[in-house]
Design an enzyme around this catalytic site. Structure first.
Site, PDB file in Angstrom:
ATOM      1  N   VAL A 182       7.739   1.261  -1.920  1.00  0.00           N
ATOM      2  CA  VAL A 182       8.939   2.382  -0.994  1.00  0.00           C
ATOM      3  C   VAL A 182       8.681   1.766   0.179  1.00  0.00           C
ATOM      4  O   VAL A 182       7.345   1.579   0.806  1.00  0.00           O
ATOM      5  CB  VAL A 182       8.950   3.980  -1.507  1.00  0.00           C
ATOM      6  CG1 VAL A 182       9.373   4.020  -0.633  1.00  0.00           C
ATOM      7  CG2 VAL A 182       7.784   4.385  -2.733  1.00  0.00           C
ATOM      8  N   GLY A 209       0.595  -1.089  -0.275  1.00  0.00           N
ATOM      9  CA  GLY A 209       0.637  -0.353   0.041  1.00  0.00           C
ATOM     10  C   GLY A 209       0.966   0.930  -0.017  1.00  0.00           C
ATOM     11  O   GLY A 209      -0.047   2.591   0.012  1.00  0.00           O
ATOM     12  N   HIS A 210       2.123   1.332  -0.069  1.00  0.00           N
ATOM     13  CA  HIS A 210       2.502   2.546  -0.181  1.00  0.00           C
ATOM     14  C   HIS A 210       4.287   2.278  -0.760  1.00  0.00           C
ATOM     15  O   HIS A 210       5.506   2.195  -0.544  1.00  0.00           O
ATOM     16  CB  HIS A 210       3.516   2.148   0.727  1.00  0.00           C
ATOM     17  CG  HIS A 210       4.438   3.724   1.791  1.00  0.00           C
ATOM     18  ND1 HIS A 210       5.452   3.496   1.306  1.00  0.00           N
ATOM     19  CD2 HIS A 210       4.287   4.113   2.559  1.00  0.00           C
ATOM     20  CE1 HIS A 210       5.767   5.173   1.780  1.00  0.00           C
ATOM     21  NE2 HIS A 210       5.218   5.253   2.300  1.00  0.00           N
ATOM     22  N   TYR A 211       3.913   2.535  -2.486  1.00  0.00           N
ATOM     23  CA  TYR A 211       2.625   3.051  -2.759  1.00  0.00           C
ATOM     24  C   TYR A 211       2.774   2.021  -3.696  1.00  0.00           C
ATOM     25  O   TYR A 211       3.203   1.278  -5.130  1.00  0.00           O
ATOM     26  CB  TYR A 211       3.241   4.367  -3.284  1.00  0.00           C
ATOM     27  CG  TYR A 211       3.302   5.057  -2.636  1.00  0.00           C
ATOM     28  CD1 TYR A 211       2.161   6.031  -2.102  1.00  0.00           C
ATOM     29  CD2 TYR A 211       4.527   5.884  -2.665  1.00  0.00           C
ATOM     30  CE1 TYR A 211       2.496   6.795  -1.316  1.00  0.00           C
ATOM     31  CE2 TYR A 211       5.402   6.943  -1.890  1.00  0.00           C
ATOM     32  CZ  TYR A 211       4.226   7.681  -0.624  1.00  0.00           C
ATOM     33  OH  TYR A 211       4.123   8.290  -0.057  1.00  0.00           O
TER      34      TYR A 211
END
Length: 108
Positions: A33, A26-28
């Site tokens: 990252v 979820g990041h990203y």
């Protein structure tokens, strides 16, 4: 220990960023990252391992994030006492990722 990193930092201050870490999904999405707070956690673990596990992070004096940490990277940390706190330089195979200055207090 961190919920982002479920492993202890090795004695040399290095840690492998597992591409299967849930936080990366979820990041990203589409360009995973490793979060800056995870980089800070790796530095914190390295500082406490070298200077005392009973230290508690009390202040981030400065933090400069220089490049992203990607899945599969290995982070290494150089730490030193600096004035009333500590400095940490976090790097990957591609070079410096972050420069941090932090302060601690003794655990109560």
């Amino acid at each position: 220990m961190s919920v982002i990193l479920a492993v202890d930092t090795p004695r040399d201050g290095g840690v492998h960023v597992d591409p299967d870490l849930p936080v990366l999904a979820g990041h990203y999405p589409g360009f995973p990252v490793f979060p800056g707070v995870g980089v800070l956690e790796v530095a914190d673990q390295a500082i406490r391992r070298k200077f005392g596990a009973d230290l508690v992070l009390s202040e981030i004096v400065s933090g400069r994030f220089l490049r992203p940490v990607l899945p599969g990277d290995t982070l290494t940390v150089r730490v030193a006492e600096q004035g009333e706190g500590f400095s940490a330089v976090v790097s990957t195979e591609r070079g410096e990722t972050a420069r941090l200055q932090v302060r601690y207090r003794a655990a109560t």
